[in-house]
Scaffold this active site. Sequence first.
Site, PDB file in Angstrom:
ATOM      1  N   CYS A  76      12.372 -34.770  54.334  1.00  0.00           N
ATOM      2  CA  CYS A  76      12.850 -35.842  55.202  1.00  0.00           C
ATOM      3  C   CYS A  76      12.265 -37.153  54.691  1.00  0.00           C
ATOM      4  O   CYS A  76      11.033 -37.319  54.667  1.00  0.00           O
ATOM      5  CB  CYS A  76      12.366 -35.562  56.627  1.00  0.00           C
ATOM      6  SG  CYS A  76      12.777 -36.852  57.805  1.00  0.00           S
ATOM      7  N   CYS A 202      18.752 -40.122  52.491  1.00  0.00           N
ATOM      8  CA  CYS A 202      18.491 -39.299  53.675  1.00  0.00           C
ATOM      9  C   CYS A 202      19.050 -37.917  53.366  1.00  0.00           C
ATOM     10  O   CYS A 202      20.166 -37.810  52.835  1.00  0.00           O
ATOM     11  CB  CYS A 202      19.181 -39.904  54.899  1.00  0.00           C
ATOM     12  SG  CYS A 202      19.241 -38.803  56.345  1.00  0.00           S
TER      13      CYS A 202
HETATM   14  N1  DGL Z   1      16.994 -36.248  57.180  1.00  0.00           N
HETATM   15  C1  DGL Z   1      16.100 -37.289  57.436  1.00  0.00           C
HETATM   16  C2  DGL Z   1      15.797 -38.169  56.239  1.00  0.00           C
HETATM   17  O1  DGL Z   1      15.895 -37.729  55.111  1.00  0.00           O
HETATM   18  C3  DGL Z   1      16.138 -38.043  58.747  1.00  0.00           C
HETATM   19  C4  DGL Z   1      17.360 -38.110  59.572  1.00  0.00           C
HETATM   20  C5  DGL Z   1      17.028 -38.561  60.973  1.00  0.00           C
HETATM   21  O2  DGL Z   1      16.508 -37.729  61.727  1.00  0.00           O
HETATM   22  O3  DGL Z   1      17.270 -39.727  61.312  1.00  0.00           O
HETATM   23  O4  DGL Z   1      15.406 -39.297  56.416  1.00  0.00           O
END
Ligand code: DGL
Length: 297
Positions: A76, A202
């Site tokens: 993440c 993301c």
């Molecule tokens: N998948 C996450 C990232 O790579 C975050 C998405 C979220 O929860 O806003 O930042």
Amino acid sequence: MPQASSPIGVFDSGVGGLSVLRALLAAMPHERFVYLADSAHAPYGERGDAYVAARTHAITQYLCEQHGIKALVVACNTATAAAIHEVRSSHPTLPLVGLEPAIKPALAVTKTGHVGVIGTRGTLTSAKFSKLMASLNEQAHFVVQPCDGLAHAIERSVALPVAAPGSPVDATETGALCARYVQAMGSFGTAPGQMDTLVLGCTHYIFVAHELRALVGPGVQFIETGEPVARQTRRLLEAAGLLHVPAETRPDKPPAPSPGTTPAVQLLTTGPVAMLEAAAQRWLNLPTSCCQSVQVP
Ligand code: DGL
């Protein structure tokens, strides 16, 4: 004390990190994995650093104490930006891999020198990202676009039927958001002055790659981090002597599939298990029996 046979922990705010798990599984099919989707607390991107850091800390503790993980992949970008330093100092012996938008690799790919970067507001307004940009800003023209709501819409879309091929992109919530943000960024393509490279900052966004592709056109390169992260994880495990090496096949016998070659994957969620089950089936071809709901206060 974790051993080579212990699992690797992977976590994300939700199902987005499954894109990283997919790359990890491809690179290390003999390893065991425990993936945690913090879907009850997603999205992280618009919640602020203190909240995301507290969740990251709680999940790291949970994976270490309840699952005895030998390494952690923070799949993440938002959690990495908010909390990787704290995790590193609170767990100094845990091999740790975080994610950040792959703008350095994008520099090696762009021919027009114009690069688009999409990610959550948390990632793209973080001090960590500003520092990264400051070190590279002279080398290309970057257009940085926070995509509020997109990760959350991707989470919700998992439970919906897949759109029919050829249906208009903006007919779905994810499609409409992609269209809004891509249009706000400017012109994509391979002509001078156009963005020929798009960094997916993301982990959720790879799951709307087809919508993004329809909007930016075929010549634009997408840069994401799954494979480099898997390679880095493997390197760290090797260096720590924690890579799981399956028992050697006897030279007088032809190699045969053994139980050790089947990846052992546990998928956990703090949110509705049905959503994780749908994502696991749709994106990783994994059975629902891998999925379980847990509480991480
Ligand atoms: N998948 C996450 C990232 O790579 C975050 C998405 C979220 O929860 O806003 O930042």
